[in-house]
Design an enzyme around this catalytic site. Structure first.
Site, PDB file in Angstrom:
ATOM      1  N   HIS A  57       0.832  -1.203   0.000  1.00 51.49           N
ATOM      2  CA  HIS A  57       0.000   0.000   0.000  1.00 51.49           C
ATOM      3  C   HIS A  57       0.867   1.253   0.000  1.00 51.49           C
ATOM      4  CE1 HIS A  57      -2.346  -3.315   1.687  1.00 51.49           C
ATOM      5  NE2 HIS A  57      -3.439  -2.669   1.319  1.00 51.49           N
ATOM      6  N   HIS A  67      -2.364  -0.893   7.078  1.00 48.65           N
ATOM      7  CA  HIS A  67      -2.002  -1.140   5.676  1.00 48.65           C
ATOM      8  C   HIS A  67      -0.889  -0.202   5.212  1.00 48.65           C
ATOM      9  CE1 HIS A  67      -5.305   1.858   5.479  1.00 48.65           C
ATOM     10  NE2 HIS A  67      -4.639   2.358   4.472  1.00 48.65           N
ATOM     11  N   GLY A  98      -4.025  -3.587  11.445  1.00 51.44           N
ATOM     12  CA  GLY A  98      -4.489  -4.085  10.152  1.00 51.44           C
ATOM     13  C   GLY A  98      -6.010  -4.148  10.149  1.00 51.44           C
ATOM     14  N   LEU A 149      -8.990  -2.551  10.784  1.00 54.63           N
ATOM     15  CA  LEU A 149      -9.160  -1.110  10.972  1.00 54.63           C
ATOM     16  C   LEU A 149      -9.935  -0.783  12.247  1.00 54.63           C
ATOM     17  CD1 LEU A 149      -9.789  -0.190   7.247  1.00 54.63           C
ATOM     18  CD2 LEU A 149      -7.863   0.585   8.650  1.00 54.63           C
ATOM     19  N   SER A 192     -22.971  -8.223  37.804  1.00 58.11           N
ATOM     20  CA  SER A 192     -23.222  -9.566  37.272  1.00 58.11           C
ATOM     21  C   SER A 192     -21.928 -10.354  37.114  1.00 58.11           C
ATOM     22  CB  SER A 192     -23.904  -9.476  35.901  1.00 58.11           C
ATOM     23  OG  SER A 192     -25.148  -8.837  36.004  1.00 58.11           O
ATOM     24  N   GLU A 196     -17.890  -3.373  24.436  1.00 53.11           N
ATOM     25  CA  GLU A 196     -17.085  -4.591  24.581  1.00 53.11           C
ATOM     26  C   GLU A 196     -15.885  -4.632  23.641  1.00 53.11           C
ATOM     27  OE1 GLU A 196     -20.369  -4.539  24.045  1.00 53.11           O
ATOM     28  OE2 GLU A 196     -21.281  -5.336  25.875  1.00 53.11           O
ATOM     29  N   ASP A 206     -33.126 -15.120  30.765  1.00 55.59           N
ATOM     30  CA  ASP A 206     -32.795 -14.139  29.724  1.00 55.59           C
ATOM     31  C   ASP A 206     -32.870 -14.743  28.325  1.00 55.59           C
ATOM     32  OD1 ASP A 206     -32.631 -11.819  31.138  1.00 55.59           O
ATOM     33  OD2 ASP A 206     -30.453 -11.890  31.427  1.00 55.59           O
ATOM     34  N   HIS A 222     -28.976 -14.536  25.102  1.00 52.75           N
ATOM     35  CA  HIS A 222     -27.930 -14.389  26.115  1.00 52.75           C
ATOM     36  C   HIS A 222     -27.220 -15.705  26.430  1.00 52.75           C
ATOM     37  CE1 HIS A 222     -29.621 -10.477  26.491  1.00 52.75           C
ATOM     38  NE2 HIS A 222     -28.952 -10.167  27.583  1.00 52.75           N
TER      39      HIS A 222
HETATM   40  C1  LIG Z   1     -11.880  -4.247   9.792  1.00 51.69           C
HETATM   41  C2  LIG Z   1     -11.320  -4.111   8.424  1.00 51.69           C
HETATM   42  N1  LIG Z   1     -12.150  -4.140   7.372  1.00 51.69           N
HETATM   43  C3  LIG Z   1     -11.654  -4.058   6.118  1.00 51.69           C
HETATM   44  C4  LIG Z   1     -10.312  -3.954   5.901  1.00 51.69           C
HETATM   45  C5  LIG Z   1      -9.765  -3.928   4.475  1.00 51.69           C
HETATM   46  N2  LIG Z   1      -9.282  -2.554   4.185  1.00 51.69           N
HETATM   47  C6  LIG Z   1      -7.997  -2.230   4.268  1.00 51.69           C
HETATM   48  S1  LIG Z   1      -7.737  -0.585   4.054  1.00 51.69           S
HETATM   49  C7  LIG Z   1      -9.389  -0.310   3.824  1.00 51.69           C
HETATM   50  C8  LIG Z   1      -9.946   1.062   3.643  1.00 51.69           C
HETATM   51  C9  LIG Z   1      -9.032   2.012   3.033  1.00 51.69           C
HETATM   52  O1  LIG Z   1      -9.430   3.325   3.281  1.00 51.69           O
HETATM   53  P1  LIG Z   1      -8.703   4.204   4.344  1.00 51.69           P
HETATM   54  O2  LIG Z   1      -8.828   3.583   5.667  1.00 51.69           O
HETATM   55  O3  LIG Z   1      -9.198   5.576   4.198  1.00 51.69           O
HETATM   56  O4  LIG Z   1      -7.174   4.105   3.935  1.00 51.69           O
HETATM   57  P2  LIG Z   1      -6.456   4.839   2.727  1.00 51.69           P
HETATM   58  O5  LIG Z   1      -6.918   4.179   1.477  1.00 51.69           O
HETATM   59  O6  LIG Z   1      -6.834   6.253   2.797  1.00 51.69           O
HETATM   60  O7  LIG Z   1      -5.016   4.593   2.979  1.00 51.69           O
HETATM   61  C10 LIG Z   1     -10.098  -1.492   3.895  1.00 51.69           C
HETATM   62  C11 LIG Z   1     -11.562  -1.591   3.705  1.00 51.69           C
HETATM   63  C12 LIG Z   1      -9.485  -3.924   7.029  1.00 51.69           C
HETATM   64  N3  LIG Z   1      -8.155  -3.830   6.918  1.00 51.69           N
HETATM   65  N4  LIG Z   1     -10.004  -3.975   8.268  1.00 51.69           N
END
Ligand SMILES: Cc1ncc(C[n+]2csc(CCOP(=O)(O)OP(=O)(O)O)c2C)c(N)n1
Ligand SMILES: [Mg+2]
Length: 678
Positions: A50, A90, A139, A141, A401, A428, A486, A490
């Site tokens: 990337h 990334h 990684g 996000l 709880s 959570e 519950d 649950h």
């Molecule tokens: C939880 C999650 N969902 C999906 C991805 C796959 N993924 C990697 S980067 C990205 C989005 C890219 O957009 P942004 O965060 O704005 O990064 P940029 O392209 O600006 O570097 C996705 C969907 C991931 N890494 N984590």
């Protein structure tokens, strides 16, 4: 793809890029261009990766690492360093470039040349443990953001405990659009704002691009207003203007609130046709575009080459923190809490810790309490918490709880971080990620609490904690249909199986108070990964009084041998062990001798030698009993075994009625044994 194509022709982005690149060349720009060039080269060579994010955020990162971030490349684990989290994992080449350029050992140019190859510390995404300057794995996000909140919280707590002269550092995060779209960032930002974690700064890569194209396709949040509403300070800057970025960082350092700095950037800055488009997010530029990008930046070096003057500036940045570290070491040397601080940071338990555990176990053996294992867990905490000052507990709004709070802990609150109990609110996912962050920070052993079924909401963070082998303990109560009324929303069914499937996790399901104490002991001792304590809502009878050996340490053991040659072996965990014991009695009354095996931890049992396991499980027909789905049980039962459990979603009724309904009673177990034996 339509959106990508449209963006590629976005003349306003290209005009802005031209304006940025026409600004007078400065040494800072050259330093940032070194990051860009290395990122381009590494992705090009790996034919994957990337480049866009490192190229877009290079200017911001250069200001941070050369002027603000407190670190010393000579000792990347210095406890009072600032923490840097690249939440947008990334963009890993940004981090690897920084680590390399600042002169850290262990990230050579050859390592960058083997970006994304097997055994390179420069893995696809930053991986904790691959290099000491990588503070956390990122990684998925949003998780880095929440992990950083945990780090910032640990810093405040330890500063309250040991004082500012030993603990006084900041946490810096680079987060992308994706990080801030993810739900976990909402939870974590709300938590940080509430607590007023003023030493946390998020540098938001506001580039308006994600993988599908313009973020406007999916997103119209006013991010600054959103964070302001959480109680954050906010700023918006041109992410390619180092002085503006530095001014915003100075503002953040002075701020009494956590700060979000939205850095307006162009993804892939420098790439003549791909800049500002999703096309530069996650693919090599290609040799033509790569060469043109370098030309546009005014970078005329061969691949993987950093000119001497730029390298020297970066090395100076890497050594900038050395005097601060030296004076910190002097303060530590004469600090009256020095040994305690060093002990906590090293993750060593206190000397007297074992005495507290031994006394507790004896007390349990003498008192033979009939308790729900969640209440047993609280009893254990009453001993462990005073004996282990680094234990930092909490619950996601289920304190009463989960029974995770014991006297004397004190609550963590805005402006008061000396407490040892965190009210996480109903968050959570962020709770589990923050706990990872605390463990990564060091100096504390975090435990969390919620209902077992809601591990579904924590799972991504449990997984990262497992991947990073962090010492985090999760107290997970209401572990089966035994929670009763519950109902199925649950009642965990597949959770034991799915968490047992996760590498590096230890799942413990103790059967009585003594086993709960033993499992807690194992969890606190364990430094190689998360421990999950799976505990009942309902009361359970005491089953054991022998305390000489921690029998749960072998994962499974014969709790009651058959009176005579074994006709069958009943194997159960947690609340079902006492049912198996009662069934054993019923069968004995009918002259059928069976043994009962308690199997609180599959992982530990699997780690025993074959002979031990064979002796425990025995050669007679095996009957597995667990109020959960049977997935995985064939491992212990073999092809001829019988499993008694639940392969639907539970139901709403009092617990006793549910156990009867699902055929999990001593009578039903005895009948199943008889049927199996013919
Ligand atoms: C939880 C999650 N969902 C999906 C991805 C796959 N993924 C990697 S980067 C990205 C989005 C890219 O957009 P942004 O965060 O704005 O990064 P940029 O392209 O600006 O570097 C996705 C969907 C991931 N890494 N984590
Ligand atoms: Mg983006």
């Amino acid at each position: 793809m339509a959106a990508i194509a449209e963006a590629a022709g976005d003349t306003s982005v290209l005009a802005r890029q031209a304006e940025i690149l026409s600004r007078p060349m400065t040494p800072t720009r050259r330093m940032a261009d070194a990051i860009r060039a290395l990122s381009i080269d590494a992705v090009e060579k790996a034919k994957s990766g990337h480049p866009g994010m490192p190229m877009g955020m290079a200017d911001v990162a250069t200001v941070l690492w050369s002027r603000f971030l407190k670190f010393d490349a000579a000792d990347p684990r210095w406890p009072d360093r600032d923490r840097f989290v690249l939440s947008a994992g990334h963009g890993s080449m940004l981090l690897y470039s920084l680590i390399h350029l600042t002169g850290h050992a262990g990230m050579t140019i050859q390592d960058l040349q083997s970006f994304r190859q097997l055994h390179s510390p420069a893995a696809g995404h930053p991986e904790y443990g691959e290099h000491p300057a990588i503070e956390t794995t990122t990684g998925p996000l949003g998780q880095g953001f929440a992990t950083a909140v945990g780090m910032a919280l640990a810093e405040r707590h330890l500063a309250a405990r040991f004082g500012k002269s030993l603990v006084d550092h900041r946490t810096w995060v680079i987060a992308s659009d994706g990080d801030l779209m993810e739900g976990i960032s909402h939870e974590a930002a709300s938590m940080a704002g509430h607590l007023g974690l003023s030493k946390l700064t998020v540098l938001y890569d506001d580039n308006h691009i994600s993988i599908d194209g313009d973020t406007a396709l999916a997103w119209s949040d006013d991010v600054l207003k959103r964070f302001a509403a959480y109680g954050w300070a906010t700023k918006r800057v041109d992410g390619h203007d180092p002085e503006a970025v530095a001014a915003a960082m100075s503002f953040a350092v002075r701020s009494k609130k956590p700060t979000l700095i939205a850095c307006r950037t162009i993804i892939g800055l420098g790439a003549p046709t791909k800049a500002g488009t999703a096309g530069v997010h996650g693919a090599p530029l290609g040799s033509e575009e790569a060469a043109a990008a370098k030309a546009a930046l005014g970078w005329h070096e061969p691949p993987f080459t950093v000119p001497q003057d730029v390298a020297e500036r970066w090395h100076a940045a890497g050594a900038r923190g050395a005097p601060a570290r030296r004076s910190w070491l002097k303060r530590l040397a004469r600090h009256n809490q020095r040994s305690e601080f060093e002990r906590a940071v090293a993750g060593k338990l206190p000397d007297n810790w074992h005495e507290a555990v031994a006394a507790l176990k004896q007390e349990i053996a003498d008192g033979k309490p009939k308790l729900a294992t969640r209440a047993s867990s609280q009893k254990v905490l009453e001993s462990l918490v005073p004996a282990t000052p680094e234990l930092l507990g909490g619950s996601a709004d289920l304190t009463g709880s989960n029974l995770t709070l014991v006297k004397g802990m004190g609550s963590i609150a805005t402006g008061n971080f000396a407490g040892r109990y965190m009210h996480y609110g109903i968050r959570e996912h962020a709770m589990a990620a923050a706990a990872n962050g605390m463990a990564l920070h060091g100096g504390v052993i975090p435990y969390t609490g919620t209902f077992f079924v809601f591990t579904d909401y924590m799972r991504p963070a449990i997984r990262l904690g497992a991947l990073m082998r962090q010492r985090v303990i999760h107290v997970l109560t209401h572990d089966s249909i035994g929670l009763g009324e519950d109902g199925p929303t649950h009642q965990p069914i597949e959770h034991l199986a799915s968490l047992r499937a996760m590498p590096n996790v230890h799942v413990y399901r103790p059967a009585d108070t003594l086993e709960t104490a033993e499992c807690w002991e194992l969890a606190v001792r364990r430094t190689e990964g998360p421990s999950l304590l799976v505990l009942t809502r309902q009361s359970l009878p005491p089953l054991r009084t022998d305390v000489a050996e921690n029998r749960c340490a072998r994962g499974g053991y014969v709790l009651a041998e058959a009176d005579g040659p074994r006709r069958a072996t009943l194997i159960a965990t947690g609340s079902e062990v006492s049912l198996a014991m009662d069934a054993r009695q019923l069968l004995a009354n009918d002259g059928i001798a069976v043994a009962v095996v308690s199997l609180p931890s599959w992982e530990l049992f699997a780690a025993q030698d074959e002979a031990y396991r064979a002796a425990v499980l025995g050669g007679a027909p095996r009957i597995g009993i667990e109020a959960a789905c049977g997935f995985g049980w064939e491992r212990w039962l073999g092809p001829d075994g019988v499993f008694l459990g639940i392969n639907s979603f539970g139901a709403s009724a009092p617990a006793d009625a549910l156990y009867r309904h699902f055929g999990l009673t001593p009578d039903a177990i005895a009948a199943a044994v008889k049927k199996r034996l013919g």
